[in-house]
Motif scaffolding. Structure first.
Motif, PDB file in Angstrom:
ATOM      1  N   THR A  48       1.434  -0.999  -0.031  1.00 23.04           N
ATOM      2  CA  THR A  48       0.184   0.248  -0.322  1.00 23.04           C
ATOM      3  C   THR A  48       0.744   1.287   0.170  1.00 23.04           C
ATOM      4  O   THR A  48       0.563   2.704  -1.028  1.00 23.04           O
ATOM      5  N   ASP A 161      -5.813  -1.427  -4.836  1.00 22.72           N
ATOM      6  CA  ASP A 161      -5.353  -1.610  -3.678  1.00 22.72           C
ATOM      7  C   ASP A 161      -6.428  -2.475  -3.049  1.00 22.72           C
ATOM      8  O   ASP A 161      -7.292  -2.223  -2.468  1.00 22.72           O
ATOM      9  N   GLU A 162      -6.167  -4.034  -3.449  1.00 22.71           N
ATOM     10  CA  GLU A 162      -7.033  -5.292  -2.809  1.00 22.71           C
ATOM     11  C   GLU A 162      -7.957  -4.787  -3.362  1.00 22.71           C
ATOM     12  O   GLU A 162      -9.000  -5.152  -2.420  1.00 22.71           O
TER      13      GLU A 162
HETATM   14 MG   LIG Z   1      -2.607  -3.075   2.018  1.00 20.17          MG
END
Ligand SMILES: [Mg+2]
Ligand SMILES: Nc1ncnc2c1ncn2[C@@H]1O[C@H](COP(=O)(O)OP(=O)(O)O)[C@@H](O)[C@H]1O
Length: 261
Positions: A48, A161-162
């Motif tokens: 991240t 991000d995911e």
């Molecule tokens: Mg992360």
């Protein structure tokens, strides 16, 4: 020239306890236009952090980071971000209005931005749902709206991000297939973060495996040269790549576990 270049990037966080924490150090990465790059790593390794720096949400403590040869100084429309959670859509705007917001802020006339928003709404398969509010949509639909919203600004790079991390397995598989279809249509450069090897091998043209932190860097980058029909676990070619990535990652998982104790 690469579209994105990280050169010797470092990120050190100040912490409340007073002891700074260096998440990333000596980080180098090049992304080409049109590629689908999955950044894979154990929880807390700094994925991240890398994405947030490229998005312009966090500033590097050292090194340089460029998009199209220009240093990143903050967020910009050239980089569209899709977040993991469902709280990033504006809940007082309809799905269509959420998608049209970026074009509205950039001054596109009403008719044009409506047309553009409708185009991306259809692209993510929700042509009939534009009048609904985010709270009236399922988690999977909300993620589709986020993707459409990011694409409506016509970004060079999509940062994810995911994005499917909070979804059930079935919805997740569906959205992975949808994302591949959308990517084949738009050919954006995608930086997609995940800790899931299956997801990375399903989606990526290249996979970058990160080391466990602190001071994480890329450990290896693997080309994923799989035809669409091989992007399933039942394919032997899929499993060959899977095992290769798994071997790279498993050392880092045990390293991260040791550091946690
Ligand atoms: Mg992360
Ligand atoms: N704002 C912050 N302040 C202090 N430490 C942070 C901050 N953000 C992240 N970290 C630390 O940096 C490391 C990497 O975090 P992150 O990039 O979120 O990892 P990942 O996304 O791979 O799980 C972690 O150890 C995390 O605790």
């Amino acid at each position: 020239m690469s579209l994105v270049a990280f050169r010797n990037v470092e990120k050190t966080y100040a912490s409340r306890s007073g002891r700074p924490y260096t998440a990333i150090r000596g980080f180098d990465l090049d992304l080409a236009a049109g590629e689908f790059f999955c950044l894979l790593g154990t929880s807390g390794c700094g994925k991240t952090t890398v994405l947030n720096m490229l998005a312009g949400f966090e500033h590097p403590s050292g090194g340089t980071m460029t998009v199209g040869g220009r240093p990143v100084r903050g967020p910009g429309r050239d980089r569209g971000v899709v977040f993991q959670g469902n709280d990033s859509l504006y809940d007082w705007l309809t799905a269509l209005e959420n998608i049209a917001l970026g074009p509205r802020l950039s001054g596109l006339p009403a008719a044009e931005r409506r047309a553009r928003a409708n185009h991306y709404l259809s692209l993510v398969g929700l042509a009939q749902q534009g009048g609904k509010y985010p709270s009236e949509l399922s988690g999977g639909m909300q993620q589709r709206i986020q993707i459409a919203r990011a694409l409506a600004n016509d970004p060079d790079i999509l940062l994810m991000d995911e994005p499917f991390g909070a979804l059930d397995a079935q919805t997740r598989t569906t959205l992975q297939a949808e994302l591949l279809r959308i990517w084949q249509a738009t050919r954006n450069c995608v930086l997609f973060i995940t800790h899931d090897i299956d997801e990375a091998v399903t989606l990526a043209t290249r996979i970058g495996v990160m080391r466990a932190g602190p001071a994480s860097t890329l450990k290896a980058v693997i080309d994923v040269d799989l035809a669409p029909e091989d992007r399933v676990r039942t394919s032997e070619r899929f499993m060959t790549v899977y095992r290769q990535v798994h071997a790279l990652l498993s050392d880092e998982v045990s390293l991260a576990a040791r550091q946690a104790h």
